[in-house]
Design a protein around this motif. Structure first.
Motif, PDB file in Angstrom:
ATOM      1  N   ILE A 120       0.872  -1.167   0.000  1.00  0.00           N
ATOM      2  CA  ILE A 120       0.000   0.000   0.000  1.00  0.00           C
ATOM      3  C   ILE A 120       0.910   1.218   0.000  1.00  0.00           C
ATOM      4  O   ILE A 120       1.633   1.470   0.969  1.00  0.00           O
ATOM      5  CB  ILE A 120      -0.934   0.018   1.222  1.00  0.00           C
ATOM      6  N   VAL A 121       0.917   1.931  -1.109  1.00  0.00           N
ATOM      7  CA  VAL A 121       1.813   3.071  -1.259  1.00  0.00           C
ATOM      8  C   VAL A 121       0.985   4.314  -1.578  1.00  0.00           C
ATOM      9  O   VAL A 121       0.083   4.280  -2.406  1.00  0.00           O
ATOM     10  CB  VAL A 121       2.880   2.811  -2.357  1.00  0.00           C
ATOM     11  N   SER A 122       1.282   5.393  -0.872  1.00  0.00           N
ATOM     12  CA  SER A 122       0.524   6.629  -1.037  1.00  0.00           C
ATOM     13  C   SER A 122       1.456   7.810  -1.276  1.00  0.00           C
ATOM     14  O   SER A 122       2.503   7.926  -0.630  1.00  0.00           O
ATOM     15  CB  SER A 122      -0.316   6.917   0.221  1.00  0.00           C
ATOM     16  N   TRP A 123       1.044   8.662  -2.192  1.00  0.00           N
ATOM     17  CA  TRP A 123       1.728   9.927  -2.440  1.00  0.00           C
ATOM     18  C   TRP A 123       0.853  11.029  -1.884  1.00  0.00           C
ATOM     19  O   TRP A 123      -0.338  11.117  -2.204  1.00  0.00           O
ATOM     20  CB  TRP A 123       1.980  10.113  -3.933  1.00  0.00           C
ATOM     21  N   ILE A 124       1.427  11.873  -1.028  1.00  0.00           N
ATOM     22  CA  ILE A 124       0.664  12.876  -0.300  1.00  0.00           C
ATOM     23  C   ILE A 124       0.712  14.212  -1.041  1.00  0.00           C
ATOM     24  O   ILE A 124       1.793  14.748  -1.311  1.00  0.00           O
ATOM     25  CB  ILE A 124       1.218  13.026   1.128  1.00  0.00           C
ATOM     26  N   HIS A 125      -0.483  14.733  -1.364  1.00  0.00           N
ATOM     27  CA  HIS A 125      -0.594  15.975  -2.129  1.00  0.00           C
ATOM     28  C   HIS A 125      -1.412  17.003  -1.357  1.00  0.00           C
ATOM     29  O   HIS A 125      -2.441  16.664  -0.759  1.00  0.00           O
ATOM     30  CB  HIS A 125      -1.284  15.709  -3.467  1.00  0.00           C
ATOM     31  N   PRO A 126      -0.983  18.272  -1.364  1.00  0.00           N
ATOM     32  CA  PRO A 126      -1.777  19.321  -0.724  1.00  0.00           C
ATOM     33  C   PRO A 126      -3.162  19.410  -1.359  1.00  0.00           C
ATOM     34  O   PRO A 126      -3.300  19.355  -2.586  1.00  0.00           O
ATOM     35  CB  PRO A 126      -0.966  20.594  -0.998  1.00  0.00           C
ATOM     36  N   THR A 127      -4.171  19.549  -0.524  1.00  0.00           N
ATOM     37  CA  THR A 127      -5.539  19.668  -1.027  1.00  0.00           C
ATOM     38  C   THR A 127      -5.671  20.850  -1.985  1.00  0.00           C
ATOM     39  O   THR A 127      -6.419  20.785  -2.969  1.00  0.00           O
ATOM     40  CB  THR A 127      -6.510  19.844   0.155  1.00  0.00           C
ATOM     41  N   SER A 128      -4.951  21.921  -1.719  1.00  0.00           N
ATOM     42  CA  SER A 128      -5.054  23.130  -2.550  1.00  0.00           C
ATOM     43  C   SER A 128      -4.618  22.896  -3.991  1.00  0.00           C
ATOM     44  O   SER A 128      -4.990  23.659  -4.881  1.00  0.00           O
ATOM     45  CB  SER A 128      -4.216  24.250  -1.942  1.00  0.00           C
ATOM     46  N   GLN A 129      -3.834  21.818  -4.231  1.00  0.00           N
ATOM     47  CA  GLN A 129      -3.350  21.535  -5.580  1.00  0.00           C
ATOM     48  C   GLN A 129      -4.212  20.514  -6.319  1.00  0.00           C
ATOM     49  O   GLN A 129      -3.985  20.234  -7.495  1.00  0.00           O
ATOM     50  CB  GLN A 129      -1.910  21.023  -5.518  1.00  0.00           C
ATOM     51  N   HIS A 171      -0.883  17.098   7.167  1.00  0.00           N
ATOM     52  CA  HIS A 171       0.473  16.552   7.091  1.00  0.00           C
ATOM     53  C   HIS A 171       1.451  17.712   7.148  1.00  0.00           C
ATOM     54  O   HIS A 171       1.453  18.581   6.273  1.00  0.00           O
ATOM     55  CB  HIS A 171       0.651  15.775   5.783  1.00  0.00           C
ATOM     56  N   GLN A 172       2.257  17.737   8.203  1.00  0.00           N
ATOM     57  CA  GLN A 172       3.247  18.805   8.398  1.00  0.00           C
ATOM     58  C   GLN A 172       2.591  20.183   8.309  1.00  0.00           C
ATOM     59  O   GLN A 172       3.112  21.112   7.694  1.00  0.00           O
ATOM     60  CB  GLN A 172       4.366  18.678   7.366  1.00  0.00           C
ATOM     61  N   GLY A 173       1.405  20.276   8.928  1.00  0.00           N
ATOM     62  CA  GLY A 173       0.706  21.560   8.993  1.00  0.00           C
ATOM     63  C   GLY A 173      -0.091  21.926   7.758  1.00  0.00           C
ATOM     64  O   GLY A 173      -0.683  23.016   7.717  1.00  0.00           O
ATOM     65  N   VAL A 174      -0.123  21.045   6.774  1.00  0.00           N
ATOM     66  CA  VAL A 174      -0.809  21.351   5.502  1.00  0.00           C
ATOM     67  C   VAL A 174      -1.931  20.342   5.279  1.00  0.00           C
ATOM     68  O   VAL A 174      -1.733  19.135   5.467  1.00  0.00           O
ATOM     69  CB  VAL A 174       0.183  21.299   4.322  1.00  0.00           C
ATOM     70  N   GLU A 212       4.360  16.121  -5.053  1.00  0.00           N
ATOM     71  CA  GLU A 212       3.862  15.558  -3.809  1.00  0.00           C
ATOM     72  C   GLU A 212       4.731  16.011  -2.640  1.00  0.00           C
ATOM     73  O   GLU A 212       5.911  16.318  -2.809  1.00  0.00           O
ATOM     74  CB  GLU A 212       3.839  14.026  -3.884  1.00  0.00           C
ATOM     75  N   ARG A 213       4.158  16.042  -1.458  1.00  0.00           N
ATOM     76  CA  ARG A 213       4.906  16.464  -0.268  1.00  0.00           C
ATOM     77  C   ARG A 213       5.645  15.305   0.371  1.00  0.00           C
ATOM     78  O   ARG A 213       6.678  15.496   1.031  1.00  0.00           O
ATOM     79  CB  ARG A 213       3.951  17.080   0.763  1.00  0.00           C
ATOM     80  N   ASP A 214       5.123  14.096   0.222  1.00  0.00           N
ATOM     81  CA  ASP A 214       5.719  12.952   0.913  1.00  0.00           C
ATOM     82  C   ASP A 214       5.185  11.667   0.294  1.00  0.00           C
ATOM     83  O   ASP A 214       4.276  11.701  -0.553  1.00  0.00           O
ATOM     84  CB  ASP A 214       5.382  12.992   2.401  1.00  0.00           C
TER      85      ASP A 214
END
Length: 226
Positions: A120-129, A171-174, A212-214
């Protein structure tokens, strides 16, 4: 907080992912309280499959995958008293925050969940993007990656699926969302062997170079099923 960012109407499968931190490694299949929690899902309208297992990287974490026959069925349960009680029971066993997401998929995940090992692999993206263009970019990129490593020599077992997670988290404040893929492998080592192949290295860019952020990656062998 769940938000529906998917702009496509072709998504046909709804999958709920839970990762639950417990106090110590344990064989949950022999624990009455755990068995009761899982088997209680059998009577929920709309659930087609449930699997669970200890995480390969940290055996204290239990992963649960709940497959639904529709988004509306999952939402109906999520709005029910029964769901509130079930989640409260799960959280009472946890030693920390649960990782939860709802993922919309274009393909059945059943073959993937039947593999010896599921990544299970996830790429974390800011909602604003996240907008229609970003979703299409991620989905098209995944299709390219999927095609590149879906062959007999890659070590993939049962295929791979992916979709945008619907639950927003910080995630990290975002505020962010996950784009998550479930990939079936013959073994954890097979996965790492594949990462060294040209097909993998030349095509993972479609998923990893998208601002992606993470990234998060774990493995499960889903022996428990209901």
């Amino acid at each position: 907080m769940a938000t529906n960012h998917s702009t496509l109407n072709t998504h046909c499968v709804t999958v709920q992912l839970l990762q639950v931190p417990l106090r110590s490694p344990r064989d949950t299949s022999s624990r009455p309280w755990w068995t009761h929690l899982i088997t209680s899902l059998q009577g929920v309208d709309g659930i087609t499959k449930v699997v669970w297992a200890s995480q390969h990287e940290d055996e204290k974490i239990q992963g649960i995958v709940i497959c639904w026959d529709s988004r509306s069925a999952q939402k109906t349960w999520a709005d029910s008293v029964e769901h509130t009680t079930w989640m409260s029971d799960i959280k009472s066993l946890a030693t920390g925050p649960l990782c939860e997401d709802i993922v919309f998929l274009d393909e059945s995940v059943n073959k993937v969940l039947g593999a010896q090992v599921v990544e299970i692999v996830s790429w974390i993206h800011p909602t604003s993007q996240i907008d229609g263009e970003k979703i299409r970019l991620l989905e098209d990129g995944f299709l390219k990656f999927q095609k590149a490593i879906s062959n007999e020599t890659s070590g993939v077992d049962g295929g791979l699926v992916a979709g945008l997670g619907q639950i927003e988290f910080v995630h990290q404040g975002v505020r962010c969302h996950r784009f998550t893929s479930l990939i079936g492998w013959k073994s954890v080592q097979t996965h790492y062997d594949c990462k060294a192949t040209p097909a993998f290295m030349e095509n993972i860019q479609w998923l990893t170079d998208q601002n992606e952020r993470d990234m998060e990656m774990v493995h499960y062998s889903f022996g428990g099923s209901s």
